[in-house]
Design a protein around this motif. Structure first.
Motif, PDB file in Angstrom:
ATOM      1  N   ILE A  14       0.864  -1.187   0.000  1.00 18.41           N
ATOM      2  CA  ILE A  14       0.000   0.000   0.000  1.00 18.41           C
ATOM      3  C   ILE A  14       0.897   1.231   0.000  1.00 18.41           C
ATOM      4  N   SER A  15       0.644   2.159  -0.941  1.00 22.75           N
ATOM      5  CA  SER A  15       1.422   3.389  -1.042  1.00 22.75           C
ATOM      6  C   SER A  15       0.502   4.584  -0.806  1.00 22.75           C
ATOM      7  N   SER A  16       0.960   5.557   0.057  1.00 24.66           N
ATOM      8  CA  SER A  16       0.157   6.736   0.366  1.00 24.66           C
ATOM      9  C   SER A  16       1.074   7.917   0.630  1.00 24.66           C
ATOM     10  N   ASN A  17       0.472   9.092   0.913  1.00 25.66           N
ATOM     11  CA  ASN A  17       1.251  10.279   1.270  1.00 25.66           C
ATOM     12  C   ASN A  17       1.351  10.446   2.779  1.00 25.66           C
ATOM     13  N   SER A  18       1.184   9.361   3.531  1.00 24.60           N
ATOM     14  CA  SER A  18       1.283   9.407   4.989  1.00 24.60           C
ATOM     15  C   SER A  18       2.634   9.956   5.408  1.00 24.60           C
ATOM     16  N   ALA A  19       2.626  10.838   6.415  1.00 23.36           N
ATOM     17  CA  ALA A  19       3.873  11.440   6.885  1.00 23.36           C
ATOM     18  C   ALA A  19       4.801  10.394   7.469  1.00 23.36           C
ATOM     19  N   THR A  20       4.261   9.321   8.001  1.00 21.96           N
ATOM     20  CA  THR A  20       5.061   8.208   8.516  1.00 21.96           C
ATOM     21  C   THR A  20       4.652   6.942   7.781  1.00 21.96           C
ATOM     22  N   ASN A  21       5.615   6.101   7.448  1.00 17.89           N
ATOM     23  CA  ASN A  21       5.378   4.836   6.741  1.00 17.89           C
ATOM     24  C   ASN A  21       4.504   5.024   5.508  1.00 17.89           C
ATOM     25  N   PRO A  22       4.957   5.778   4.530  1.00 18.71           N
ATOM     26  CA  PRO A  22       4.132   5.961   3.326  1.00 18.71           C
ATOM     27  C   PRO A  22       3.958   4.670   2.528  1.00 18.71           C
ATOM     28  N   SER A  23       4.875   3.698   2.737  1.00 18.46           N
ATOM     29  CA  SER A  23       4.738   2.399   2.074  1.00 18.46           C
ATOM     30  C   SER A  23       4.550   1.333   3.143  1.00 18.46           C
ATOM     31  N   VAL A  24       3.452   0.605   3.068  1.00 17.53           N
ATOM     32  CA  VAL A  24       3.113  -0.418   4.060  1.00 17.53           C
ATOM     33  C   VAL A  24       2.942  -1.746   3.342  1.00 17.53           C
ATOM     34  N   THR A  25       3.498  -2.814   3.936  1.00 16.65           N
ATOM     35  CA  THR A  25       3.324  -4.156   3.372  1.00 16.65           C
ATOM     36  C   THR A  25       2.647  -5.058   4.390  1.00 16.65           C
ATOM     37  N   VAL A  26       1.806  -5.954   3.903  1.00 17.46           N
ATOM     38  CA  VAL A  26       1.101  -6.940   4.726  1.00 17.46           C
ATOM     39  C   VAL A  26       1.403  -8.314   4.156  1.00 17.46           C
ATOM     40  N   GLY A  27       1.965  -9.195   4.990  1.00 12.83           N
ATOM     41  CA  GLY A  27       2.287 -10.541   4.535  1.00 12.83           C
ATOM     42  C   GLY A  27       1.047 -11.403   4.377  1.00 12.83           C
ATOM     43  N   LEU A  28       1.011 -12.231   3.306  1.00 12.65           N
ATOM     44  CA  LEU A  28      -0.116 -13.115   3.018  1.00 12.65           C
ATOM     45  C   LEU A  28       0.362 -14.562   3.001  1.00 12.65           C
ATOM     46  N   SER A  29      -0.465 -15.477   3.516  1.00  6.15           N
ATOM     47  CA  SER A  29      -0.103 -16.899   3.502  1.00  6.15           C
ATOM     48  C   SER A  29      -1.362 -17.744   3.416  1.00  6.15           C
ATOM     49  N   GLY A  30      -1.212 -18.954   2.848  1.00 10.83           N
ATOM     50  CA  GLY A  30      -2.320 -19.893   2.746  1.00 10.83           C
ATOM     51  C   GLY A  30      -1.813 -21.223   2.223  1.00 10.83           C
ATOM     52  N   THR A  31      -2.663 -22.232   2.288  1.00  9.66           N
ATOM     53  CA  THR A  31      -2.274 -23.574   1.840  1.00  9.66           C
ATOM     54  C   THR A  31      -3.355 -24.126   0.924  1.00  9.66           C
ATOM     55  N   GLY A  32      -2.942 -24.638  -0.259  1.00  6.37           N
ATOM     56  CA  GLY A  32      -3.874 -25.306  -1.149  1.00  6.37           C
ATOM     57  C   GLY A  32      -4.008 -26.767  -0.758  1.00  6.37           C
ATOM     58  N   ASN A  33      -5.200 -27.195  -0.441  1.00  9.23           N
ATOM     59  CA  ASN A  33      -5.453 -28.582  -0.028  1.00  9.23           C
ATOM     60  C   ASN A  33      -6.060 -29.377  -1.184  1.00  9.23           C
TER      61      ASN A  33
END
Length: 670
Positions: A570-589
């Motif tokens: 996620i990219s924004s003009n936030s004064a702090t942490n303008p670029s934020v990442t969220v880790g994703l995980s899952g398993t195919g059964n």
């Protein structure tokens, strides 16, 4: 067991004043109580009927109690308890014999009760009765009706010359229960003596009431015991006598204390049968006092011909009622209203007097408000100045002087004196367009100030703003500091796990983005990486005002078996942490087929296991895929996408004989 039974319990207020039944509870769940809506006020001598129910869950013995919590009018907490007992049973049998009175003096009657272990709804139960002495006679038997758990009978007691104990016996089949009644002989038939006298309150300032209790050395005989009560001071009144009910050892009465002007001690005495006890009550003098909300009133500058008012609150602050005899006022232009004297104020009561200043000349005027009462004379000094000059602005102020982001700030302009008829117009201005104010405000007639709103907008850089208030050639200023509002973006998760998902099936999770700064934040882009992961379409760039939020929906749709990872950026003009990442995980059964079936019923031999057969769809080439499993369910994990399979089940008995196949079911794998 399984048949609840109920009994009624009567709660009687034996005092001379009302009490409040606040709460009724039972100590164990087998017993429940019902008495309607609580709390409930119980007047003196009044009774409350309470239904107690018993519903045993086993044949075990159940012992508990009914707890009673009550309060008197003087907030005195009272508690009491009634013992509860019962036993669950599948067979109705005699469990208890009890009598209301365990001791008696002279002739009379006693109510006794036989209790069964359980209700017999099909027939009545006969219980045989016997007494060990002719001094107490009972019926030969008592019948407990069908559907009931107990029955009562009357024991008739004769007067005896010598004290003795009489045993009563109840018999039902092979079960016998006994109880005893102690009979007092003629030597103990005289009324018992006074053993104690106590009162709830022993000290009063002003009028009040208290509950007093007289105690006997033993239970009152049949007909009760009369106790004479007296007070040696007319300021404390008590009833001439109080009766202790038969079988009880205490009784209560109310003592009423009047307000006195001098401190004194009163003695309350209780006497009966040549014995007496007393208790002292301290009566403190009730003193009137008068309090004022202000000892001076300053009217400031008031335009000639304009009347301005201020108020004074007079309060009865003593322990006795205060009588205000009169009020008077001195000083040219001053007047007072609001009081109709003489007037009596009870402790805590108050009255409001309105003082008016209406100057007739341009000069300083002093005066005095005098209030005369039976407490002391109170005075309020008065000052004011008549003026022929229109008052000017004397001050401007705002609630907030340092502002970050937008704000509606409450501000006040004050005058050098009271506004004349028609009011005073005050011009307003702001040195910076980031703050807007009305062009003017009017201070109404007789007032010395008024309020207005300064609306501050959000700014990107720090700056100062001066507010100016002007009347004629007089101006006053106030400074506001506007701080730069910075954007900030908060994401409610740092990682998201989708767990296990069957191949070619999807599941979703959400992420919330919130504008947490003082300025609007702009979300410029959202990107997702990783096989099987995707995000819902959103319109970007998106601007979120402070406090606003937007929600992203993430989807995991695995196309292959195994673990998968990805990332939301996620990219924004936030004064702090303008670029934020969220880790994703899952398993195919992988796909699987879950089968279940009912065990055969009515078989004369033991089933030792089941065989599960499978064949490819469209064929009859069945082969065993699970053999001699005792469970009535099976999961087939060895299946392929796009294929279909036929299944049936057989059972095998202890002789090794296999049953005919069950019905065939066909499953298609997506």
């Amino acid at each position: 067991m399984g048949t609840p039974v109920s009994q009624m319990v009567s709660i009687t207020n034996q005092s001379t004043s009302s009490v409040q039944i606040a709460q009724l509870t039972t100590s164990i769940s087998a017993f429940t109580v019902s008495a309607g809506a609580l709390p409930i006020n119980l007047p003196a001598g009044g009774s409350l009927q309470v239904q107690v129910s018993y519903d045993p869950g086993s044949t075990a013995d159940s012992t508990g109690q009914l707890n009673v919590e009550a309060k008197t009018g003087t907030s005195l907490n009272l508690t009491g308890a009634v013992r509860l007992h019962g036993q669950g049973s599948t067979v109705s049998s005699l469990t208890e014999l009890s009598c209301a009175k365990s001791s008696m003096i002279g002739a009379g009657t006693d109510t006794c009760t036989v209790t069964l272990s359980a209700v017999d709804s099909s027939k009545s139960i006969t219980v045989n009765l016997a007494s060990s002495s002719s001094a107490v006679t009972v019926p030969a038997s008592v019948s407990v009706p069908s559907g009931a758990i107990s029955a009562s009978f009357t024991a008739n007691v004769s007067a005896v010359a010598a004290s003795q104990s009489v045993a009563l016996t109840a018999t039902q089949g092979s079960v016998a229960k006994t109880t005893s009644i102690a009979l007092g002989g003629s030597a103990s038939t005289s009324a018992p003596s006074i053993s104690a006298l106590s009162c709830g309150s022993s000290s009063f300032t002003g009028a009040g009431t208290t509950t007093c209790t007289v105690s006997l050395s033993s239970a009152a005989p049949s007909g009760g015991a009369s106790v004479a009560v007296a007070s040696n001071d007319s300021a404390v009144t008590v009833p001439a006598n109080v009766t202790v009910a038969s079988g009880l050892a205490t009784a209560s009465f109310t003592a009423n204390a009047a307000s006195v002007t001098t401190s004194q001690t009163a003695t309350i005495a209780a006497s009966a049968n040549g014995s007496s006890h007393s208790v002292t009550v301290q009566l403190n003098a009730a003193v009137p006092a008068l309090g004022l909300s202000a000892t001076s009133l300053a009217f400031g500058n008031v335009s000639v011909g304009t009347a301005v008012t201020k108020s004074v609150t007079v309060t009865s602050s003593g322990t006795a009622a205060v009588t205000i005899n009169s009020d008077s006022i001195s000083g040219t232009g001053y007047s007072v209203s609001g009081g109709s004297f003489p007037a009596t104020l009870n402790p805590g009561q108050a009255a409001v007097l309105t003082v008016q200043f209406d100057p007739t000349t341009a000069s300083s005027v002093s005066g005095q408000l005098t209030i005369s009462s039976n407490a002391s004379t109170q005075t309020v000094s008065l000052s004011g100045t008549g003026s022929t000059v229109t008052p000017t602005v004397s001050a401007i102020s705002c609630s907030s002087t340092s502002i970050t982001g937008s704000l509606a700030d409450s501000c006040t302009v004050s005058l050098s004196g009271s506004a004349p008829t028609g009011g005073v117009k005050v011009s307003l201005a702001a040195s910076n367009a980031a703050v807007t104010v009305p062009s003017s405000v009017t201070v109404p007639a007789t007032a010395t100030s008024t309020t207005f709103t300064a609306n501050a907008a959000s700014v990107t850089s720090a700056q100062s703003v001066t507010l100016t208030a002007t009347t004629g050639s007089t101006l006053r200023t106030a400074s506001l500091q506007l701080n730069a509002a910075t954007p900030a973006l908060t994401v409610n998760a740092t990682s998201i796990g989708f767990g296990g998902v069957v191949v070619n099936n999807s599941t979703t999770q959400t992420v919330t983005l919130t504008s947490s700064g003082k300025a609007a934040v702009t979300v410029n882009s959202v990107a997702v990486t990783g096989s099987g992961f995707s995000a819902s379409a959103v319109s970007l760039p998106a601007t979120l005002n402070p406090g606003q939020a937007m929600t992203l929906t993430l989807t995991f749709d695995p196309s292959a078996v195994g673990s998968a990872t990805g990332q939301l950026s996620i990219s924004s003009n936030s004064a702090t942490n303008p670029s934020v990442t969220v880790g994703l995980s899952g398993t195919g059964n992988p796909h699987q087929v879950d089968l279940s079936w009912q065990a055969p019923s009515g078989s004369s031999v033991t089933i030792t296991g089941y065989n599960v057969y499978r064949a490819p769809g469209g064929t009859s080439s069945f082969a065993v895929v699970n053999s001699m499993d005792t469970q009535t369910a099976y999961t087939d994990t060895n299946v392929q996408t796009g294929q279909s399979y036929n299944y049936y089940v057989t059972s095998v008995d202890s002789a090794g004989m296999e049953s005919a196949p069950s019905n065939t079911t066909t499953i298609a794998i997506p």
